[in-house]
Write a protein that holds these residues in place. Sequence first.
Motif, PDB file in Angstrom:
ATOM      1  N   CYS A  92      -1.643   1.153 -10.218  1.00  0.00           N
ATOM      2  CA  CYS A  92      -1.055   1.878  -9.007  1.00  0.00           C
ATOM      3  C   CYS A  92      -0.165   2.869  -9.405  1.00  0.00           C
ATOM      4  O   CYS A  92       0.874   2.598  -9.960  1.00  0.00           O
ATOM      5  CB  CYS A  92      -0.433   1.003  -8.025  1.00  0.00           C
ATOM      6  SG  CYS A  92       0.044   1.800  -6.466  1.00  0.00           S
ATOM      7  N   ARG A  93      -0.732   4.016  -9.175  1.00  0.00           N
ATOM      8  CA  ARG A  93       0.114   5.080  -9.666  1.00  0.00           C
ATOM      9  C   ARG A  93       1.511   5.319  -8.923  1.00  0.00           C
ATOM     10  O   ARG A  93       2.358   6.047  -8.919  1.00  0.00           O
ATOM     11  CB  ARG A  93      -0.837   6.447  -9.935  1.00  0.00           C
ATOM     12  CG  ARG A  93      -1.639   6.339 -10.883  1.00  0.00           C
ATOM     13  CD  ARG A  93      -2.323   7.558 -11.148  1.00  0.00           C
ATOM     14  NE  ARG A  93      -3.185   7.548 -12.354  1.00  0.00           N
ATOM     15  CZ  ARG A  93      -2.843   7.585 -13.721  1.00  0.00           C
ATOM     16  NH1 ARG A  93      -1.819   7.239 -13.997  1.00  0.00           N
ATOM     17  NH2 ARG A  93      -3.928   7.261 -14.656  1.00  0.00           N
ATOM     18  N   CYS A  94       1.470   4.815  -7.563  1.00  0.00           N
ATOM     19  CA  CYS A  94       2.565   4.692  -6.792  1.00  0.00           C
ATOM     20  C   CYS A  94       3.600   3.879  -6.904  1.00  0.00           C
ATOM     21  O   CYS A  94       4.646   3.776  -6.352  1.00  0.00           O
ATOM     22  CB  CYS A  94       1.964   4.764  -5.106  1.00  0.00           C
ATOM     23  SG  CYS A  94       1.025   6.000  -4.541  1.00  0.00           S
ATOM     24  N   GLY A  95       3.130   2.815  -7.808  1.00  0.00           N
ATOM     25  CA  GLY A  95       4.226   2.029  -8.307  1.00  0.00           C
ATOM     26  C   GLY A  95       4.064   0.740  -7.307  1.00  0.00           C
ATOM     27  O   GLY A  95       5.454   0.291  -7.169  1.00  0.00           O
ATOM     28  N   CYS A  96       3.319   0.513  -6.857  1.00  0.00           N
ATOM     29  CA  CYS A  96       3.253  -0.995  -5.879  1.00  0.00           C
ATOM     30  C   CYS A  96       2.927  -2.140  -6.611  1.00  0.00           C
ATOM     31  O   CYS A  96       2.911  -2.969  -5.792  1.00  0.00           O
ATOM     32  CB  CYS A  96       2.141  -0.584  -4.839  1.00  0.00           C
ATOM     33  SG  CYS A  96       2.604   1.021  -3.641  1.00  0.00           S
ATOM     34  N   GLN A  97       2.916  -2.080  -7.871  1.00  0.00           N
ATOM     35  CA  GLN A  97       2.562  -3.285  -8.771  1.00  0.00           C
ATOM     36  C   GLN A  97       2.877  -4.549  -8.199  1.00  0.00           C
ATOM     37  O   GLN A  97       2.575  -5.592  -7.938  1.00  0.00           O
ATOM     38  CB  GLN A  97       2.456  -3.176 -10.087  1.00  0.00           C
ATOM     39  CG  GLN A  97       1.436  -2.652 -10.848  1.00  0.00           C
ATOM     40  CD  GLN A  97       1.592  -1.007 -10.816  1.00  0.00           C
ATOM     41  OE1 GLN A  97       2.536  -0.461 -10.189  1.00  0.00           O
ATOM     42  NE2 GLN A  97       0.846  -0.367 -11.753  1.00  0.00           N
ATOM     43  N   ILE A 109       0.788  -1.257   0.120  1.00  0.00           N
ATOM     44  CA  ILE A 109      -0.062  -0.071  -0.058  1.00  0.00           C
ATOM     45  C   ILE A 109       0.849   1.293  -0.160  1.00  0.00           C
ATOM     46  O   ILE A 109       1.692   1.427   0.893  1.00  0.00           O
ATOM     47  CB  ILE A 109      -0.897   0.048   1.318  1.00  0.00           C
ATOM     48  CG1 ILE A 109      -1.671  -1.044   1.322  1.00  0.00           C
ATOM     49  CG2 ILE A 109      -1.805   1.200   1.159  1.00  0.00           C
ATOM     50  CD1 ILE A 109      -2.405  -1.321   2.593  1.00  0.00           C
ATOM     51  N   GLY A 110       0.786   2.024  -1.053  1.00  0.00           N
ATOM     52  CA  GLY A 110       1.373   3.375  -0.956  1.00  0.00           C
ATOM     53  C   GLY A 110       0.493   4.401  -0.332  1.00  0.00           C
ATOM     54  O   GLY A 110       0.117   4.530   0.807  1.00  0.00           O
ATOM     55  N   CYS A 111       0.085   5.271  -1.232  1.00  0.00           N
ATOM     56  CA  CYS A 111      -0.939   6.188  -0.997  1.00  0.00           C
ATOM     57  C   CYS A 111      -2.369   5.533  -0.272  1.00  0.00           C
ATOM     58  O   CYS A 111      -3.125   6.274   0.318  1.00  0.00           O
ATOM     59  CB  CYS A 111      -1.301   7.377  -2.060  1.00  0.00           C
ATOM     60  SG  CYS A 111      -2.287   6.879  -3.285  1.00  0.00           S
ATOM     61  N   GLY A 112      -2.534   4.434  -1.079  1.00  0.00           N
ATOM     62  CA  GLY A 112      -3.939   3.787  -0.579  1.00  0.00           C
ATOM     63  C   GLY A 112      -5.015   4.116  -1.606  1.00  0.00           C
ATOM     64  O   GLY A 112      -6.040   3.416  -1.523  1.00  0.00           O
ATOM     65  N   TYR A 113      -4.922   4.943  -2.375  1.00  0.00           N
ATOM     66  CA  TYR A 113      -6.080   5.508  -3.317  1.00  0.00           C
ATOM     67  C   TYR A 113      -6.204   4.220  -4.188  1.00  0.00           C
ATOM     68  O   TYR A 113      -7.766   4.125  -4.241  1.00  0.00           O
ATOM     69  CB  TYR A 113      -5.625   6.553  -4.252  1.00  0.00           C
ATOM     70  CG  TYR A 113      -6.938   7.139  -4.800  1.00  0.00           C
ATOM     71  CD1 TYR A 113      -7.416   8.307  -4.163  1.00  0.00           C
ATOM     72  CD2 TYR A 113      -7.347   6.922  -5.816  1.00  0.00           C
ATOM     73  CE1 TYR A 113      -8.549   8.927  -4.734  1.00  0.00           C
ATOM     74  CE2 TYR A 113      -8.476   7.512  -6.631  1.00  0.00           C
ATOM     75  CZ  TYR A 113      -9.148   8.499  -5.766  1.00  0.00           C
ATOM     76  OH  TYR A 113     -10.324   8.965  -6.361  1.00  0.00           O
TER      77      TYR A 113
END
Length: 175
Positions: A152-157, A117-121
Motif C-alpha cells: 500500500c503506497r498510502c501507508g495503510c499496511q 482504505i486510503g486512496c483505494g487503489y
Amino acid sequence: MALAQDLITPAAPASGIVPEKVRDGIDLEINGEHYRHTGDPQMPLLWFLRDVLRLTGTKYAGETGADLVLLNDKAVSAITLPMAKLADKSVTTVEGLAANDGGLHPVQQAFIDEDAIGCGYCTPGWLIAAVDLLKRKPHPGDDDLDQLPNLCRCGCQTRVRRAIKRAAAGKADQV
Ligand code: FES
C-alpha cells in the motif's frame, strides 16, 4: 475449363500470409456468469476484465498486488494470465466478493471497520489476497501476513493487517 478449375482449387495465399483458423472461443466463468472469449487467446485476463467486461476493480499495478483475482479460489495475477489458460475455469474479481443481495464479504466489512482504505487503489488486491489467505489459514499470524504480495503506497499496511486479523477473528460485524 481453366476458370472452373480455379473455382474448385483456390490459389494459395500470397507468401507471408498465414491463414488462421476460426477461433472456437474460450468458455469461462467470472463472478458466477458464463462468458466466451473469441479474441486473441494471449490477451491477458486483466484486459478482458477491464476493457471487455468493464470490471475495473482489478488494476494494472503488479507491484502492489492490485491485479490479483481468485482463480478457482486461489489468488493469481490477472496481468500475467493469458485467456488461453482459462478455459472452463472460474474467476472471482473484487466485484464478485459481495453476496448477491449486496451484503459485503466479511473481509470487506473488516476493511471498513478498521478504516484500512486510503486512496483505494491497492484495496481490491488486498481483499482478494486476504480472502485467499483466510481460506488457507483461518487464523493467520504475522508471518503469514508478511508473505502477502501486496503493497500500500498510502501507508495503510498496519490498518490492513488489523482488518485481516479482525475478519479472521469473526469480528467484522462489530464496531
Ligand atoms: Fe492508496 Fe493503498 S490505499 S495505495
